[in-house]
Design an enzyme around this catalytic site. Structure first.
Site, PDB file in Angstrom:
ATOM      1  N   ARG A 210       0.847  -1.198   0.000  1.00  0.00           N
ATOM      2  CA  ARG A 210       0.000   0.000   0.000  1.00  0.00           C
ATOM      3  C   ARG A 210       0.885   1.253   0.000  1.00  0.00           C
ATOM      4  O   ARG A 210       0.617   2.222  -0.698  1.00  0.00           O
ATOM      5  CB  ARG A 210      -0.914  -0.003   1.232  1.00  0.00           C
ATOM      6  CG  ARG A 210      -2.022  -1.032   1.139  1.00  0.00           C
ATOM      7  CD  ARG A 210      -3.065  -0.794   2.215  1.00  0.00           C
ATOM      8  NE  ARG A 210      -2.754  -1.477   3.451  1.00  0.00           N
ATOM      9  CZ  ARG A 210      -3.248  -2.670   3.799  1.00  0.00           C
ATOM     10  NH1 ARG A 210      -4.088  -3.298   3.007  1.00  0.00           N
ATOM     11  NH2 ARG A 210      -2.936  -3.223   4.947  1.00  0.00           N
ATOM     12  N   PHE A 226     -11.216  -4.443  -6.600  1.00  0.00           N
ATOM     13  CA  PHE A 226     -11.304  -5.260  -5.379  1.00  0.00           C
ATOM     14  C   PHE A 226     -10.773  -4.426  -4.200  1.00  0.00           C
ATOM     15  O   PHE A 226      -9.879  -4.845  -3.476  1.00  0.00           O
ATOM     16  CB  PHE A 226     -10.500  -6.563  -5.501  1.00  0.00           C
ATOM     17  CG  PHE A 226     -10.778  -7.363  -6.750  1.00  0.00           C
ATOM     18  CD1 PHE A 226     -11.867  -8.232  -6.811  1.00  0.00           C
ATOM     19  CD2 PHE A 226      -9.954  -7.242  -7.864  1.00  0.00           C
ATOM     20  CE1 PHE A 226     -12.111  -8.978  -7.962  1.00  0.00           C
ATOM     21  CE2 PHE A 226     -10.194  -7.988  -9.024  1.00  0.00           C
ATOM     22  CZ  PHE A 226     -11.275  -8.861  -9.063  1.00  0.00           C
ATOM     23  N   ASP A 248     -15.712  -2.538  -5.791  1.00  0.00           N
ATOM     24  CA  ASP A 248     -15.844  -3.755  -4.987  1.00  0.00           C
ATOM     25  C   ASP A 248     -17.285  -4.227  -5.078  1.00  0.00           C
ATOM     26  O   ASP A 248     -18.190  -3.434  -5.339  1.00  0.00           O
ATOM     27  CB  ASP A 248     -15.468  -3.500  -3.521  1.00  0.00           C
ATOM     28  CG  ASP A 248     -15.052  -4.768  -2.801  1.00  0.00           C
ATOM     29  OD1 ASP A 248     -13.828  -5.003  -2.635  1.00  0.00           O
ATOM     30  OD2 ASP A 248     -15.941  -5.544  -2.394  1.00  0.00           O
ATOM     31  N   SER A 249     -17.476  -5.537  -4.848  1.00  0.00           N
ATOM     32  CA  SER A 249     -18.842  -6.071  -4.895  1.00  0.00           C
ATOM     33  C   SER A 249     -19.560  -5.900  -3.562  1.00  0.00           C
ATOM     34  O   SER A 249     -20.754  -6.137  -3.464  1.00  0.00           O
ATOM     35  CB  SER A 249     -18.806  -7.550  -5.277  1.00  0.00           C
ATOM     36  OG  SER A 249     -17.934  -8.239  -4.411  1.00  0.00           O
ATOM     37  N   ASP A 298      -6.312  -6.535  -6.851  1.00  0.00           N
ATOM     38  CA  ASP A 298      -6.026  -7.327  -5.645  1.00  0.00           C
ATOM     39  C   ASP A 298      -7.221  -8.237  -5.353  1.00  0.00           C
ATOM     40  O   ASP A 298      -7.934  -8.042  -4.371  1.00  0.00           O
ATOM     41  CB  ASP A 298      -5.738  -6.391  -4.462  1.00  0.00           C
ATOM     42  CG  ASP A 298      -5.303  -7.149  -3.217  1.00  0.00           C
ATOM     43  OD1 ASP A 298      -4.831  -8.292  -3.352  1.00  0.00           O
ATOM     44  OD2 ASP A 298      -5.447  -6.594  -2.108  1.00  0.00           O
ATOM     45  N   CYS A 338      -3.153 -13.814  -4.184  1.00  0.00           N
ATOM     46  CA  CYS A 338      -2.932 -14.342  -2.828  1.00  0.00           C
ATOM     47  C   CYS A 338      -3.285 -15.832  -2.799  1.00  0.00           C
ATOM     48  O   CYS A 338      -3.525 -16.398  -1.741  1.00  0.00           O
ATOM     49  CB  CYS A 338      -3.744 -13.555  -1.802  1.00  0.00           C
ATOM     50  SG  CYS A 338      -5.514 -13.618  -2.084  1.00  0.00           S
TER      51      CYS A 338
END
Ligand code: SAH
Length: 394
Positions: A210, A226, A248-249, A298, A338
């Site tokens: 970040r 995301f 984002d969802s 991400d 990830c």
């Protein structure tokens, strides 16, 4: 103590200090060990290999606590916790953040136990029969060793099912006056919801990445895909981004993202939050001929294990290909995976394939990974899960 005797030749991974024993490696069990209790692991010819937690419901039937012939008791766990705490102290994480991972399971020789520190609150995640068996002892020791008073449990990860354990969450020691607490990271503040947040509340593993985004975002139009609660978004704005569009969802995550921008007195006028599916939105942006000067990807874990790698590879390629198309020349792609099932080499190949199919020339200028408070035991390479690439489009 019960003994678990391995089949001939199956002691090899333990001799290399990998802590797991799969059910298929076991010849027989002497005694009737309770779930999570301590057993001795012996080779076919009776040689002591390790002292381990027994996990009768799991394919990973035993996880080594120690490869020495030593007692596994309260003092043993105190030493382990102290050593993990000491490592974080040496790595100097507290000089730039008040929230970090204090214990990272196998990588801190404490299989199944994750403990994250959020300011003055500890959050514990117990993922295996062994960590569950010792949970009360571990809870007491964690408070003793840190001098803190509040320990909240977030043992609500899906993997507990594989151990035959039920999902659990709630206060273990002390109590919280509020579930939403502010944390500090590289001089920025974030609200973390310890009750409903992902993992134990926040993606602590991305801390340094970040900061890197903050350094790279100046004067750029940024698309943060995301975005969750705005980890990268807030940093991009703090770094002087011209604009940030966060996707984002989860409506709840986006709400917290906006609160985090306000909490840091950043210019809300440069920010737009958009609820939706990244896969669809990237296509829409392409069709609308929109472009950006930095795209951050991400996504959640597409491949928890290598068995999901192929399907995951298609998903990674899809979003990276679209991201390359949306970037203006000179634009920066910051892209992560990830997934434990996709290693760094494969991830780089997927991103290279995406650039090729997008008809784009790009260079990697940096390889990113998880922060030092998420160490990787050399004997347990599975714990190296986060990989990222910073690419510049020509
Ligand atoms: N970058 C964040 C962490 C991202 S976690 C940080 O640094 O804090 C992954 C996020 O992806 C979650 O917030 C989840 O809600 C979101 N998500 C999962 N699938 C999605 C999809 N198909 N479209 C949009 N968002 C999605």
């Amino acid at each position: 103590m019960a003994n678990v005797i391995l089949k001939p030749g199956r002691e090899k991974s333990l001799l290399r200090r990998h802590p797991w024993v799969f059910s298929g490696a076991i010849h027989r069990v002497e005694g009737n060990p309770a779930s999570g209790s301590t057993v001795d692991l012996l080779s076919a010819n009776g040689q002591f290999l390790a002292r381990a937690a027994y996990s009768p419901a799991s394919q990973i039937r035993a996880r080594a606590w120690t490869f020495e012939d030593e007692a596994v008791d309260r003092e043993f766990f105190r030493k382990r916790i102290r050593s993990a705490t000491e490592m974080r102290r040496k790595s100097n994480v507290e000089s730039h953040a008040n929230s970090y991972r204090l214990i990272y399971a196998e990588s801190d020789s404490l299989p199944g136990l994750i403990v994250d520190r959020y300011g003055k609150v500890l959050v514990l995640q117990s993922l295996t029969a062994g960590s569950e068996y010792w949970k009360d002892t571990l809870a007491d020791l964690l408070l003793e060793e840190t001098g803190l008073a509040v320990l909240y449990e977030r043992s609500d990860a899906d993997v507990r099912e594989l151990e035959g354990l039920e999902s659990k969450a709630g206060p273990l020691r002390g109590s919280l006056s509020t579930f939403q607490i502010p944390i500090t990271e590289h001089n920025l503040r974030f609200l973390v919801n310890l009750q409903t947040g992902h993992k134990t509340g926040f993606y602590l593993d991305q801390r340094n990445n970040r900061l890197r985004v903050r350094e790279l975002a100046k004067d750029r139009d940024v698309l943060d895909c995301f975005c969750y609660t705005g980890g990268f978004t807030v940093n991009a704005l703090a770094g002087g981004a011209k604009s940030v569009l966060s996707v984002d969802s989860s409506a709840e995550a986006l709400e917290l993202c906006k609160e985090n921008i306000a909490l840091n007195d950043l210019p809300a006028g440069r920010h737009t939050a958009l609820e939706g599916d990244v896969f669809q939105l990237l296509r829409r942006f392409r069709d609308e001929a929109r472009s950006f000067e930095m795209v951050i990807l991400d996504p959640p874990k597409f491949a928890p294990t290598a068995a999901h790698a192929e399907k995951a590879a298609r998903a990674y390629k899809d979003i990276n290909l679209l991201a390359f198309k949306l970037l203006r020349p000179g634009g920066i792609l910051v892209t992560f995976s990830c997934s434990g099932g996709v290693d760094a080499g494969l991830f780089q190949k997927i991103v290279a394939g995406a650039a090729l199919d997008a008809g784009v020339e790009a260079q990697i200028i940096e390889w990113l990974s998880q922060a030092a408070d998420h160490p990787v035991s050399l004997h347990f390479p599975e714990s190296a899960y986060l990989k990222g690439l910073v690419c510049v489009k020509k």
